[in-house]
Structures are given as C-alpha cells and as structure tokens.
Design an enzyme around this catalytic site. Sequence first.
Site, short mmCIF file in Angstrom:
data_model
loop_
_atom_site.label_atom_id
_atom_site.label_comp_id
_atom_site.label_asym_id
_atom_site.label_seq_id
_atom_site.Cartn_x
_atom_site.Cartn_y
_atom_site.Cartn_z
N GLU A 33 45.04 -53.33 22.79
CA GLU A 33 46.24 -53.44 23.62
C GLU A 33 46.69 -54.88 23.87
O GLU A 33 47.74 -55.10 24.49
CB GLU A 33 46.00 -52.71 24.96
N TYR A 49 39.35 -68.46 14.13
CA TYR A 49 39.25 -67.13 13.51
C TYR A 49 39.54 -67.22 12.00
O TYR A 49 38.77 -66.72 11.17
CB TYR A 49 40.22 -66.16 14.19
N GLU A 105 45.38 -64.27 7.89
CA GLU A 105 45.27 -65.49 8.72
C GLU A 105 44.68 -66.65 7.93
O GLU A 105 44.84 -67.81 8.30
CB GLU A 105 44.38 -65.20 9.93
N VAL A 139 50.14 -58.04 19.74
CA VAL A 139 51.52 -58.02 20.22
C VAL A 139 52.24 -56.68 20.01
O VAL A 139 52.99 -56.23 20.87
CB VAL A 139 52.33 -59.21 19.63
N ASN A 189 48.67 -58.00 8.56
CA ASN A 189 48.60 -57.27 9.85
C ASN A 189 48.83 -55.77 9.64
O ASN A 189 49.80 -55.38 8.99
CB ASN A 189 49.67 -57.78 10.82
N ARG A 222 45.52 -49.63 17.84
CA ARG A 222 45.47 -51.09 17.89
C ARG A 222 45.07 -51.54 19.29
O ARG A 222 45.50 -50.95 20.30
CB ARG A 222 46.87 -51.61 17.56
N SER A 226 41.42 -61.76 5.72
CA SER A 226 42.65 -61.66 6.51
C SER A 226 43.74 -62.60 6.03
O SER A 226 43.47 -63.71 5.56
CB SER A 226 42.31 -62.00 7.97
P1 NAP Z 1 39.12 -54.63 16.17
O1 NAP Z 1 39.85 -53.40 16.57
O2 NAP Z 1 39.18 -55.84 17.03
O3 NAP Z 1 37.58 -54.19 15.98
C1 NAP Z 1 36.57 -55.16 15.86
C2 NAP Z 1 35.23 -54.45 15.79
O4 NAP Z 1 34.19 -55.45 15.67
C3 NAP Z 1 34.87 -53.62 17.03
O5 NAP Z 1 34.20 -52.45 16.62
C4 NAP Z 1 33.92 -54.54 17.78
O6 NAP Z 1 33.01 -53.85 18.62
C5 NAP Z 1 33.17 -55.14 16.61
N1 NAP Z 1 32.45 -56.36 16.96
C6 NAP Z 1 32.93 -57.49 17.53
N2 NAP Z 1 31.95 -58.40 17.67
C7 NAP Z 1 30.81 -57.84 17.19
C8 NAP Z 1 29.47 -58.26 17.06
N3 NAP Z 1 29.07 -59.45 17.49
N4 NAP Z 1 28.57 -57.41 16.51
C9 NAP Z 1 28.95 -56.19 16.09
N5 NAP Z 1 30.20 -55.71 16.20
C10 NAP Z 1 31.12 -56.53 16.74
O7 NAP Z 1 39.55 -55.09 14.71
P2 NAP Z 1 40.36 -54.28 13.58
O8 NAP Z 1 41.81 -54.50 13.82
O9 NAP Z 1 39.83 -52.92 13.44
O10 NAP Z 1 40.01 -55.14 12.29
C11 NAP Z 1 38.87 -54.85 11.49
C12 NAP Z 1 38.46 -56.08 10.71
O11 NAP Z 1 39.53 -56.47 9.86
C13 NAP Z 1 38.15 -57.31 11.56
O12 NAP Z 1 37.14 -58.04 10.90
C14 NAP Z 1 39.44 -58.10 11.55
O13 NAP Z 1 39.17 -59.45 11.75
C15 NAP Z 1 39.92 -57.81 10.15
N6 NAP Z 1 41.36 -57.83 9.94
C16 NAP Z 1 42.19 -57.12 10.75
C17 NAP Z 1 43.54 -57.10 10.48
C18 NAP Z 1 44.48 -56.30 11.34
O14 NAP Z 1 45.70 -56.53 11.24
N7 NAP Z 1 44.01 -55.34 12.11
C19 NAP Z 1 44.06 -57.80 9.38
C20 NAP Z 1 43.17 -58.49 8.57
C21 NAP Z 1 41.82 -58.49 8.84
P3 NAP Z 1 33.37 -53.51 20.17
O15 NAP Z 1 34.19 -52.24 20.11
O16 NAP Z 1 32.05 -53.33 20.77
O17 NAP Z 1 34.16 -54.67 20.70
O1 F7E Z 2 49.92 -61.91 17.16
C1 F7E Z 2 52.78 -63.66 18.60
C2 F7E Z 2 51.54 -64.46 18.28
O2 F7E Z 2 47.79 -61.29 18.29
C3 F7E Z 2 50.98 -61.79 16.26
C4 F7E Z 2 44.65 -59.82 14.09
O3 F7E Z 2 44.42 -58.48 13.74
O4 F7E Z 2 46.41 -59.99 12.48
C5 F7E Z 2 46.11 -60.15 13.85
O5 F7E Z 2 46.33 -61.49 14.26
C6 F7E Z 2 52.04 -62.84 16.57
C7 F7E Z 2 51.46 -64.24 16.77
O6 F7E Z 2 48.12 -60.81 15.82
C8 F7E Z 2 52.46 -62.48 22.01
O7 F7E Z 2 51.70 -65.83 18.67
C9 F7E Z 2 53.98 -63.42 20.78
O8 F7E Z 2 52.27 -65.16 16.10
O9 F7E Z 2 49.33 -59.46 17.47
P1 F7E Z 2 48.76 -60.81 17.28
P2 F7E Z 2 47.74 -61.99 14.83
O10 F7E Z 2 47.51 -63.27 15.53
O11 F7E Z 2 48.75 -61.98 13.73
C10 F7E Z 2 45.63 -60.80 11.57
C11 F7E Z 2 46.04 -60.46 10.17
C12 F7E Z 2 44.18 -60.71 11.83
O12 F7E Z 2 43.37 -60.83 10.91
C13 F7E Z 2 43.74 -60.71 13.25
O13 F7E Z 2 42.41 -60.19 13.37
O14 F7E Z 2 52.66 -62.50 17.79
N1 F7E Z 2 52.90 -63.25 20.00
N2 F7E Z 2 53.74 -62.96 22.02
C14 F7E Z 2 51.93 -62.66 20.72
N3 F7E Z 2 50.68 -62.27 20.40
C15 F7E Z 2 49.93 -61.67 21.37
N4 F7E Z 2 48.69 -61.23 21.06
N5 F7E Z 2 50.41 -61.49 22.64
C16 F7E Z 2 51.66 -61.87 23.01
O15 F7E Z 2 52.07 -61.70 24.15
#
Ligand code: NAP
Ligand code: F7E
Length: 343
Positions: free
Chosen positions: A189, A152, A130, A192, A181, A187, A128
């Site tokens: 809910e 994380y 992050e 953000v 991201n 996504r 990620s």
């Molecule tokens: P997500 O919607 O939060 O999905 C996470 C998945 O992990 C869900 O299927 C969840 O199952 C499963 N999970 C959580 N804890 C578990 C455990 N202990 N054992 C088995 N399964 C578990 O995440 P996503 O946005 O699809 O992201 C996919 C991956 O890419 C994640 O590793 C995330 O950290 C990484 N990532 C995401 C982004 C992004 O912007 N979306 C960017 C960079 C990296 P449940 O449905 O049962 O909760």
């Molecule tokens: O926050 C700001 C918050 O929670 C984005 C995950 O998929 O992408 C995701 O992580 C930004 C942050 O995503 C709210 O402070 C403001 O700066 O949507 P987010 P994230 O933290 O960027 C990375 C790449 C991953 O790997 C992660 O798994 O938005 N922000 N107001 C808020 N964020 C949330 N959640 N809620 C608010 O009300």
Amino acid sequence: MKALITGITGQDGAYLTQLLLDKDYEVHGLLRRSSSINTSRIDDLISEYTAENRLQLHYSDLLDSSSITNLINSINPDEIYNLAAQSHVSVSFENPIYTTQVGTLGSITILEALKHSDKKIKFYQASSSEMFGGGSKESLNESSAFNPKSPYGASKVFAHDITKIYRDSYDVFGVNGILFNHESPLRGETFVTRKISKAVGRITAGIQEKLTLGNLDASRDWGYAKDYVQGMWLMMQHENPEDWVLATGVTKTVREFAIEAFNHVNLNWEDFVLTSEKYLRPNEVHYLLGDSSKARKELKWKPSVDFSGLVKIMVEYDINEAKKDLALLKDNLISPTWEYPKI
Ligand code: NAP
Ligand code: F7E
C-alpha cells in the site's frame, strides 16, 4: 516438480505460488517471523493446500545463510525463485545497509548452495528496471547499461551480475528476470499505484478527503503482476538460462495514473491530490520504458492487461475494500485517518 520461493508473502510470491500450484508443483516458501502475522496474501492458499503438503512454509530469513543452505539441501527443489527483498526504493535510502544485505547476501548464498549441489537446480533472480536508473528516454532492453540511482537499485545490480557470474563460471542455471514495474490489488500500500487506487476507493466511500503524493512527473512502464509471474515461469522453462526483460512498452506518469484512477469514478483528480516534499527521494528515477521484444519472441510472453485495464482492476478492488472499511467504521472498529508516515 518442487519449487522454493523466497518472498512468498509478497505480491509476486502470492501470484507465483498460485500459478505453480495450478501447475501441480509442490511449493515451499520462506517465511520471515514477524510480531504480527504476515501471510495475508497467501492465507487462502494456506487453507487450501497445506493440509496435503502441497504448500509448505519454513521460517527463515535471507540474511541467515546457514538456514537457507539447510533448507535447499533438505527440500532439494527443482526450481528456486529468489523474490525476497526490501523492495521499497524510498526506504532503501533510509535503510541502505539492510537493503543491500538482503539484496546481495540472499542471491549469493543460494548460488553458492547450487554450485555445490549434485542436482541442477534452476535459479530465478528478481532483477529490476531500477538497475537502469532512468536517465534517458530510450526504450531499455537486456543490453542496456545499468546506472542505478538508489541503494535498492545498486543491490539489484550486484545480484544480477553475480547470477551471470555463477552461470558463466560454474554452469549454474541462473536466470535474471529484469522486470519493469508491475502492480495489482496485492501491491503493497505504500507503492504509488496502490496508494492512489486505495485513496480513490476511500474517497469514493467518504472516508478519506485528500491524497498526498510526491513527484507527479516520474514516468513508469506499469504492467499487471499476474502477467509477470507467468513470464518468470516461462523463463525457467527455456532451454538456456538467460536474462529477460518483461515490460508493456508503454510508459505513463504518476499524474496520468492518478487522472485515470479518479476518472474511473468520475472525479476530478485536482480536487483531491496534494503534493508534499516528504515523498520526494534523494535521487529520482525519472523515466522508465521497457522493450520486451526478446521475451515476446522467444518465450511467446505478452502482457494481457493494458494501462487502463490495470487501473480499473486496482480501483475496483479498492472500492470494494473501502466499502468493507466503511462498514467497520460505522461500528467504530477503525479510525478514519489513514496515511503511512513518510513513504
Ligand atoms: P514485495 O511485495 O515487497 O515482497 C517482498 C518479499 O520479500 C516479502 O515476502 C517479504 O517478506 C520478503 N522479504 C523481505 N526481506 C526479507 C528477508 N530479509 N528475508 C526473507 N524474506 C524477506 O515485493 P514484490 O513486489 O512481490 O517483488 C518481488 C521481487 O521482485 C522483489 O525482489 C522486488 O525487489 C523485485 N521486483 C519487483 C518489481 C515490482 O514492480 N513489483 C519490479 C522488479 C523487481 P515479508 O512479507 O515478511 O515482509
Ligand atoms: O514509485 C513516485 C516515486 O514506490 C514510483 C518497486 O517495486 O518498482 C518499484 O519501485 C514513482 C517514483 O515504485 C509517490 O518518486 C510519487 O518515481 O511506486 P513506487 P518504484 O520506486 O518505481 C521497481 C521496478 C522495483 O523494482 C521496486 O522494488 O512514483 N511517487 N509520489 C511516489 N512513490 C511512492 N511510493 N509514494 C508516493 O507518494
């Protein structure tokens, strides 16, 4: 081809499953038992593909190492996509140990199984942006330094490094996809972008009055999740296992996302958006901008949806969802207030 996906019920898991089924894969997914059914993102795929065994779900958990190893041995997949994580950055400050356990133990459990496997099973680790920490305004690529700001992010650095270590030490085909991201109507809910698009839909339908956010100045490189799962698959087809950045190359603030989303329905965002400290994090990643030149050049990957297109897809989806909610509300089936606590 056979693939095993951890995190199949998440946003990326759902899109990746569809992509692999379209490519004629047999897809196996790891399903976490929960007290209520958690397969809503893949229910249509389950109806269509489980009868013919093209899609098979297995109860497990990344923390249950023996069950993961047994599954790998019995399925004997060609590719494993490790997408499971406690993926909410803010929650990772509240549940640091659990987030770290899932983020680290899962990857090393799978890598250990692959080290001992006779078959060369390919492994994808969901790294990620992050991990970079967002402390400067440079455009970040595969060589940029990691400086994570959350439990994380730190857990993702471990999984990323251990994948490289197994690649270099044991010749495991381990790929790290460093994804910025990526968002969509699937996504979660409490992230953000979806929180904003859902609020815009509900405000338009007249069933929500205000939207409360945290830091509006944070800037992210936001892309469309469907494009990014295509990138994951391309990485796994490349002849060598490597690290790859996927990003759009454009960064926008949370404020800009909100403005674009409210503009889409001709509303002024300032009439609806409030801020509260309860959504601030103990440590913030301020600015992320990705440089995906390597993937664009070597994988021929490129995003098909830009920032405005992404906001449009999400807002239009949530306008339709809100219309359904409104119909249920008229039948007194749901309550008009909607806000998750704290995150
Ligand atoms: P997500 O919607 O939060 O999905 C996470 C998945 O992990 C869900 O299927 C969840 O199952 C499963 N999970 C959580 N804890 C578990 C455990 N202990 N054992 C088995 N399964 C578990 O995440 P996503 O946005 O699809 O992201 C996919 C991956 O890419 C994640 O590793 C995330 O950290 C990484 N990532 C995401 C982004 C992004 O912007 N979306 C960017 C960079 C990296 P449940 O449905 O049962 O909760
Ligand atoms: O926050 C700001 C918050 O929670 C984005 C995950 O998929 O992408 C995701 O992580 C930004 C942050 O995503 C709210 O402070 C403001 O700066 O949507 P987010 P994230 O933290 O960027 C990375 C790449 C991953 O790997 C992660 O798994 O938005 N922000 N107001 C808020 N964020 C949330 N959640 N809620 C608010 O009300």
